[in-house]
Scaffold this active site. Sequence first.
Site, PDB file in Angstrom:
ATOM      1  N   HIS A 159       0.816  -1.213   0.000  1.00 48.80           N
ATOM      2  CA  HIS A 159       0.000   0.000   0.000  1.00 48.80           C
ATOM      3  C   HIS A 159       0.852   1.268   0.000  1.00 48.80           C
ATOM      4  O   HIS A 159       2.067   1.228   0.261  1.00 48.80           O
ATOM      5  CB  HIS A 159      -0.914   0.006   1.233  1.00 48.80           C
ATOM      6  N   GLU A 163      -2.234  -7.461   7.221  1.00 45.30           N
ATOM      7  CA  GLU A 163      -0.891  -7.364   7.782  1.00 45.30           C
ATOM      8  C   GLU A 163      -0.767  -8.188   9.062  1.00 45.30           C
ATOM      9  O   GLU A 163      -1.771  -8.528   9.711  1.00 45.30           O
ATOM     10  CB  GLU A 163      -0.549  -5.890   8.072  1.00 45.30           C
TER      11      GLU A 163
END
Length: 200
Positions: free
Chosen positions: A10, A85
């Site tokens: 990201h 994550e």
Amino acid sequence: METRLLLVRHGETEWHAENRYAGTSEVGLTERGRRQAEQLAAYLAASGERISALYRSPQGRARVTAEPSARALGLEPVVLDELREVHFGIAEGRVLSELDPQVVAAFRADPVVGAFPGAEPTEDAARRGAAALRAIAARENGRVLVVAHNTLIRLTLCELLGIPVRDYRRVFPRVENAALTEIGIDGDATSLRRFNLPTA
């Protein structure tokens, strides 16, 4: 038949300047991070990669990063929880200088045995990510864009490429924001084609 997966971290978040562990916390992108997402989309649209599918983490920073590429490529993102994550336990929302030095030393010496207290086990995260990418490769053909996270990508690369997971911080020190890493998966075989290619 080999499936090519284009792995992208990201864009930059509000915690990057301090190198604060985001993990499973929800942290927004900076203006620079949003520009990185737009530049990624432009790069992919102009590259002729012929991407046939887009998968992303459920976390907000991955969603915002993936949106411009989804529009540019005419794809509907598939959300996979397994692409989230790693949870960093007591390090969530903190920088290393805020932690007990002995905890930090143990983590740096061996991030598997010395994982932060309360964190998702490192090897579990590596297996989770690898299983997710293998499942995507089995389901899709051609090239697939996958928007995920720094530590998960590094752990997953180690698991897929047969590199000891404890060495992930040394072998893959960092996945840059909005950079492209390409792997090929054919059954149980994985090849690393590109790593940290800038897109902005």
